[in-house]
Design an enzyme around this catalytic site. Structure first.
Site, mmCIF file in Angstrom:
data_model
loop_
_atom_site.group_PDB
_atom_site.id
_atom_site.type_symbol
_atom_site.label_atom_id
_atom_site.label_comp_id
_atom_site.label_asym_id
_atom_site.label_seq_id
_atom_site.Cartn_x
_atom_site.Cartn_y
_atom_site.Cartn_z
ATOM 1 N N HIS A 265 5.431 -12.015 4.365
ATOM 2 C CA HIS A 265 5.369 -11.041 5.135
ATOM 3 C C HIS A 265 5.130 -11.671 6.325
ATOM 4 O O HIS A 265 4.032 -12.107 6.432
ATOM 5 C CB HIS A 265 5.606 -9.188 4.577
ATOM 6 C CG HIS A 265 5.663 -8.935 3.732
ATOM 7 N ND1 HIS A 265 6.197 -9.705 2.176
ATOM 8 C CD2 HIS A 265 6.929 -7.484 4.177
ATOM 9 C CE1 HIS A 265 7.458 -8.609 1.601
ATOM 10 N NE2 HIS A 265 7.618 -8.016 2.268
ATOM 11 N N LYS B 128 0.009 -6.803 7.215
ATOM 12 C CA LYS B 128 0.844 -6.573 6.017
ATOM 13 C C LYS B 128 -0.661 -6.224 5.041
ATOM 14 O O LYS B 128 -1.543 -7.389 4.844
ATOM 15 C CB LYS B 128 1.836 -6.849 5.058
ATOM 16 C CG LYS B 128 1.852 -6.135 3.498
ATOM 17 C CD LYS B 128 3.456 -6.897 2.937
ATOM 18 C CE LYS B 128 3.724 -5.495 1.781
ATOM 19 N NZ LYS B 128 4.260 -4.521 1.725
#
Ligand code: NAD
Length: 269
Positions: free
Chosen positions: A157, A161
């Site tokens: 990601h 995040k």
């Protein structure tokens, strides 16, 4: 028309959700919230969301209580703490919710489930349609391949995040464990470092990469001597999650109170 409030409208998901609500034709953006002190609070919704269509002078608020009365459905992609506050507000007003927030602790999850017990709520770690198909496929593959294959889950990601592994990676691992009739909490191994010894046959490995602006990449590997299989989902933008969340919004507006996930929305049960 289904009236929608988007919480966390200044965030990556909140922005895209609000824009797609405006473009939808059957959903009306009737309000939005942001964290107290966020620069969007007090500003006109149309300014904050951008796009061609302006939403007049409705202002972004930091208190969901001020706008929940206008909503058929409240969409929340924020933080666990903020989501718990919003769940209590929706519960009091009997308003349906669509919740994509991840990173809840066990206690927070229990509190959330209790709070939404009396309302219609779709709660999913991943709202993408294709990812929900993958949830089914990884369980089936695990069941067919069985104990002879080592399983590892890898996710990647964007650098912003805050929780790891992702909610979707955890769901993938849970489905694999279900297919192998194992209890995930007993067999999961997060990353490996140092003298960890040989891999045990029953463990399920999980690994999280954080880099750049990746919207989300998930792979489940099944390996045995001579071959490995990779089942992979690659999100190219946040639209896959946002469009799924709007599908869930229409479902939540039309369904009886209860806690649902995307498998219910997509008829995958
Ligand atoms: P983000 O940080 O860009 O946005 C979160 C927004 O929530 C921020 O603008 C923040 O100010 C706001 N916020 C925080 N507290 C608030 C409060 N009390 N009231 C109103 N707003 C508040 O993060 P993001 O990338 O948009 O992701 C948000 C959440 O959604 C994360 O938990 C992420 O993991 C999850 N997510 C889920 C899916 C899915 O399909 N389920 C997809 C993408 C992201």
């Amino acid at each position: 028309m289904t009236n929608v409030v988007v919480c966390g409208v200044g965030g990556r998901m909140g922005q895209r959700l609000a824009q797609l609500v405006l473009e939808s034709g059957d959903l009306e953006l009737v309000g939005a919230t942001e964290h107290p002190g966020h620069e969007a609070v007090g500003r006109a919704l149309g300014d904050v969301v951008g796009g061609d269509r302006r939403e007049g002078d409705r202002a972004v608020t930091s208190d969901l209580n001020q706008v929940v009365g206008r909503a058929d459905v409240v969409i929340v992609f924020t933080s666990p703490e903020a989501t718990l506050t919003d769940a209590a507000v929706c519960s009091r007003s009997g308003t349906a919710m669509v919740v994509g927030t991840t990173g809840f602790s066990g206690d927070q999850l229990a509190e959330f489930q209790k709070a939404v017990a009396g309302i219609s709520c779709v709660f999913a770690p991943n709202f993408s349609t294709a990812m929900n198909v993958l949830f089914k496929l990884v369980e089936e593959a695990a069941r067919i391949l069985g104990d002879d294959y080592d399983v590892e889950v890898l996710e990647a990601h964007h650098r912003y995040k805050v929780d790891a592994p992702s909610g979707s990676a955890l769901r993938l691992a849970e489905r694999v464990a279900a297919g192998l009739e194992r209890n995930l909490s007993e067999v999961v191994v997060h990353g490996r470092q140092g003298e960890v010894g040989e891999r045990t046959r029953r463990e399920i490995g999980m690994h999280a990469m954080r880099l750049g602006d990746m919207a989300g990449d998930h792979s489940v590997f099944y390996g045995a001597p001579g071959e490995y299989l990779e089942l992979r989902h690659h999100a190219t933008s946040r639209d896959s999650f946002a469009l799924g969340a709007l599908r869930a919004t229409r479902f939540a507006a039309a369904t009886e109170p209860g806690l649902y996930d995307m498998a219910d929305v997509l008829g995958l049960r």
